[in-house]
Design a protein around this motif. Structure first.
Motif, PDB file in Angstrom:
ATOM      1  N   MET A  51       0.316  14.567  -2.770  1.00 29.28           N
ATOM      2  CA  MET A  51       1.543  15.156  -2.228  1.00 29.28           C
ATOM      3  C   MET A  51       2.681  14.134  -2.116  1.00 29.28           C
ATOM      4  O   MET A  51       3.833  14.503  -1.919  1.00 29.28           O
ATOM      5  N   PHE A  52       2.368  12.856  -2.229  1.00 27.74           N
ATOM      6  CA  PHE A  52       3.404  11.830  -2.255  1.00 27.74           C
ATOM      7  C   PHE A  52       3.728  11.479  -3.708  1.00 27.74           C
ATOM      8  O   PHE A  52       3.161  12.051  -4.629  1.00 27.74           O
ATOM      9  N   ASP A  53       4.607  10.546  -3.919  1.00 27.75           N
ATOM     10  CA  ASP A  53       5.034  10.230  -5.289  1.00 27.75           C
ATOM     11  C   ASP A  53       5.006   8.726  -5.511  1.00 27.75           C
ATOM     12  O   ASP A  53       6.005   8.119  -5.894  1.00 27.75           O
TER      13      ASP A  53
ATOM     14  N   ARG B  37       0.825  -1.217   0.000  1.00 28.00           N
ATOM     15  CA  ARG B  37       0.000   0.000   0.000  1.00 28.00           C
ATOM     16  C   ARG B  37       0.855   1.261   0.000  1.00 28.00           C
ATOM     17  O   ARG B  37       0.372   2.331  -0.383  1.00 28.00           O
ATOM     18  N   ASN B  38       2.100   1.153   0.443  1.00 26.98           N
ATOM     19  CA  ASN B  38       2.994   2.312   0.405  1.00 26.98           C
ATOM     20  C   ASN B  38       3.253   2.787  -1.022  1.00 26.98           C
ATOM     21  O   ASN B  38       3.753   3.897  -1.224  1.00 26.98           O
TER      22      ASN B  38
ATOM     23  N   ARG C  48       2.160   7.874   6.854  1.00 27.93           N
ATOM     24  CA  ARG C  48       2.782   7.345   5.641  1.00 27.93           C
ATOM     25  C   ARG C  48       4.285   7.156   5.815  1.00 27.93           C
ATOM     26  O   ARG C  48       4.894   6.300   5.165  1.00 27.93           O
ATOM     27  N   ASN C  49       4.880   7.971   6.663  1.00 29.87           N
ATOM     28  CA  ASN C  49       6.320   7.880   6.944  1.00 29.87           C
ATOM     29  C   ASN C  49       7.163   7.934   5.670  1.00 29.87           C
ATOM     30  O   ASN C  49       8.119   7.181   5.483  1.00 29.87           O
ATOM     31  N   CYS C  50       6.758   8.821   4.759  1.00 30.11           N
ATOM     32  CA  CYS C  50       7.558   9.054   3.568  1.00 30.11           C
ATOM     33  C   CYS C  50       7.443  10.526   3.183  1.00 30.11           C
ATOM     34  O   CYS C  50       6.517  11.222   3.615  1.00 30.11           O
ATOM     35  N   LYS C  51       8.347  10.980   2.372  1.00 32.02           N
ATOM     36  CA  LYS C  51       8.443  12.402   2.081  1.00 32.02           C
ATOM     37  C   LYS C  51       7.276  12.872   1.216  1.00 32.02           C
ATOM     38  O   LYS C  51       6.955  12.260   0.195  1.00 32.02           O
TER      39      LYS C  51
END
Length: 234
Positions: free
Chosen positions: A143-145, A72-73, A101-104
């Motif tokens: 906003m994530f990639d 899912r990440n 989410r613990n991601c940029k």
């Protein structure tokens, strides 16, 4: 990228999915269409592991998602209805999602600018209009990639300016070869952003192919009438 084999799902006595087989290759841009209750949202939630099918399998990059969550990440998901915690401000919600989410979040500031959300960052979510909530919903999604986007009715409540921004975000994602699955009831929007559709009726895939082929098959000159003819002749 995503493979679905013989997916069945019932809620009580209601059969929602009835043997769905589907391959979604990397870089595909597909619209998942169908009338209310056809199984679109249930299918997307099975892909996300939010609904467990009664039988069948979902594979992500060749691996079964059963009892998995890490995949899912790699998916950014826009739900049809965003149930935000009303006591949080917009800024607090953004921070919470980034922490979860613990991601940029590489596009956070850019999206705040294009959706003109600066005046709302310190407002609580229960004070926002439906359209502004949808802009926040879109910000949290884009906003994530991640390489996969699943967008459930992304145009809901958007004004014309925000709709233009949404189309640009989707086109940018297409240019980046992301895999995109969109559900929508707005046929003009679907026709503008994708050429291929999957049409579901009563839990089964009735049609998959290019919009031009559907028009030819139904002998209709425009997309909306082509879709309407499916329901008329089913």
């Amino acid at each position: 990228m995503i493979k679905i084999e013989q997916l069945y799902k019932k809620f009580g006595h209601n059969s929602v999915l009835r043997g769905i087989d589907l391959d979604i290759s990397e870089g595909s841009v597909l619209a998942l269409l169908g009338p209310n209750g056809s199984g679109k949202t249930t299918l997307t939630k099975c892909i996300l592991g939010m609904v467990f099918p009664d039988s069948g399998q979902v594979y992500f990059k060749g691996q079964s998602i059963e009892k998995q969550w890490e995949y899912r990440n790699q998916i950014d998901y826009l739900p049809q209805i965003a149930n935000f915690p009303n006591n949080l401000t917009v800024q607090e919600l953004i921070k919470m999602i980034k922490d979860l989410r613990n991601c940029k979040a590489i596009k956070e500031q850019e999206l705040i600018e294009v959706f003109k959300l600066h005046p709302f960052l310190n407002k609580k979510l229960n004070k926002l209009s439906g359209g502004t909530k949808q802009k926040v919903n879109l910000l949290l999604t884009f906003m994530f990639d991640s390489p996969v986007l699943i967008l459930d009715e992304p145009t809901t409540g958007l004004d014309p300016s925000a709709l233009i921004v949404l189309k640009k975000l989707i086109n940018d994602a297409k240019s980046a070869n992301k895999t995109i699955l969109i559900t929508s009831h707005i046929m003009s929007f679907v026709e503008e952003i994708t050429e291929e559709i999957i049409y579901i009726l009563e839990g089964r895939i009735y049609f998959r192919g290019r919009i031009a082929v559907l028009k030819e098959t139904t002998k209709q000159s425009d997309f909306e009438h082509a879709i309407a003819s499916i329901l008329t002749n089913y």
